[in-house]
Design an enzyme around this catalytic site. Structure first.
Site: not given
Ligand code: AP5
Length: 208
Positions: A13, A167
């Site tokens: 994302k 997660r």
């Molecule tokens: P990346 O783009 O980083 O993936 P992402 O979907 O953004 O993953 P996140 O882990 O950041 O999402 P998340 O939703 O768990 O974490 P967040 O920070 O929101 O890509 C991942 C990897 O794949 C990278 O290495 C990239 O290079 C690679 N890649 C991407 N696309 C590719 C492709 N097409 N081909 C090859 N490689 C590719 O949340 C963290 C924590 O914060 C949560 O666990 C929770 O505790 C808290 N939190 C955040 N928001 C909330 C909320 N709304 N409510 C409650 N708690 C929350």
């Protein structure tokens, strides 16, 4: 244009959001980034959020909703935004509606568990500018150094294998119900992410 990027952790994302920011000129608002900044700063919110994030669980709705509402009132969000990682629960989605935030499209990013685990375990993030890399798929030119700003790359604490499993469970239980929620509203589009990034960007642009 107000967009939501929905999908399991590590599906891509944040990576795709950065391309759409350039195409559409609207900001990416990641509640994960906002929460990590609050933790780093040691604010009251950060102190409360830290334990939940470290365990792989969700931060309580009331804390995240307040944070998000505050962020979308900023000047840069007045012509639209990409919500990356929000809403993550039905009450969060309802809070958006109660605040009269109109959502134009929800992009539902899809990939198998094996693929997201591989993406998360290889992810490296820049300490300074939050740029995202992958040790094999999208490596930096110099190991552990950000191409964009020269900052140091690190592995997020919640990207360790045992946290990733939790997660994914939390995603299935608390976040996946949003797929039907937005499908029923007729604004959900599935995006297949098991393909190279340029193809995903084209698919997203066609939907929005
Ligand atoms: P990346 O783009 O980083 O993936 P992402 O979907 O953004 O993953 P996140 O882990 O950041 O999402 P998340 O939703 O768990 O974490 P967040 O920070 O929101 O890509 C991942 C990897 O794949 C990278 O290495 C990239 O290079 C690679 N890649 C991407 N696309 C590719 C492709 N097409 N081909 C090859 N490689 C590719 O949340 C963290 C924590 O914060 C949560 O666990 C929770 O505790 C808290 N939190 C955040 N928001 C909330 C909320 N709304 N409510 C409650 N708690 C929350």
């Amino acid at each position: 244009m107000n967009l939501i990027f929905l999908g399991p952790p590590g599906v891509g994302k944040g990576t795709i959001a950065k391309y759409i920011v350039k195409e559409k000129g609207i900001p990416q608002i990641s509640t994960g980034d906002l929460l990590r900044a609050a933790v780093k700063e040691g604010s009251e919110l950060g102190k409360k959020a830290r334990g939940y994030m470290g365990s792989g669980g969700l931060v309580p709705d009331n804390l995240v909703i307040g944070l998000l509402k505050d962020r979308i009132t900023k000047d840069d969000s007045q012509n639209g935004f990409i919500l990356d990682g929000f809403p993550r629960t039905i009450p969060q989605a309802k809070a958006l509606e109660e605040s009269n935030v109109q959502i134009d499209k929800v992009l539902n990013f899809k990939a198998s568990d094996e693929l997201v685990i591989d993406r998360i375990s290889g992810r490296r993030t820049c300490k300074k500018c939050n740029a995202i890399y992958h040790i094999r798929n999208i490596p930096p030119k110099v190991e552990d150094v950000c191409d964009k700003c020269g900052g140091e790359l690190f592995q997020r604490g919640d990207d360790k294998q045992e946290k990733v499993k939790k997660r994914l469970e939390v995603y299935r239980e608390q976040t996946a119900p949003l797929i039907d929620y937005y499908k029923e509203k007729g604004i959900l589009a599935d995006i297949e992410t098991e393909q190279p990034i340029p193809g995903i960007v084209v698919d997203v642009m066609e939907e929005i």
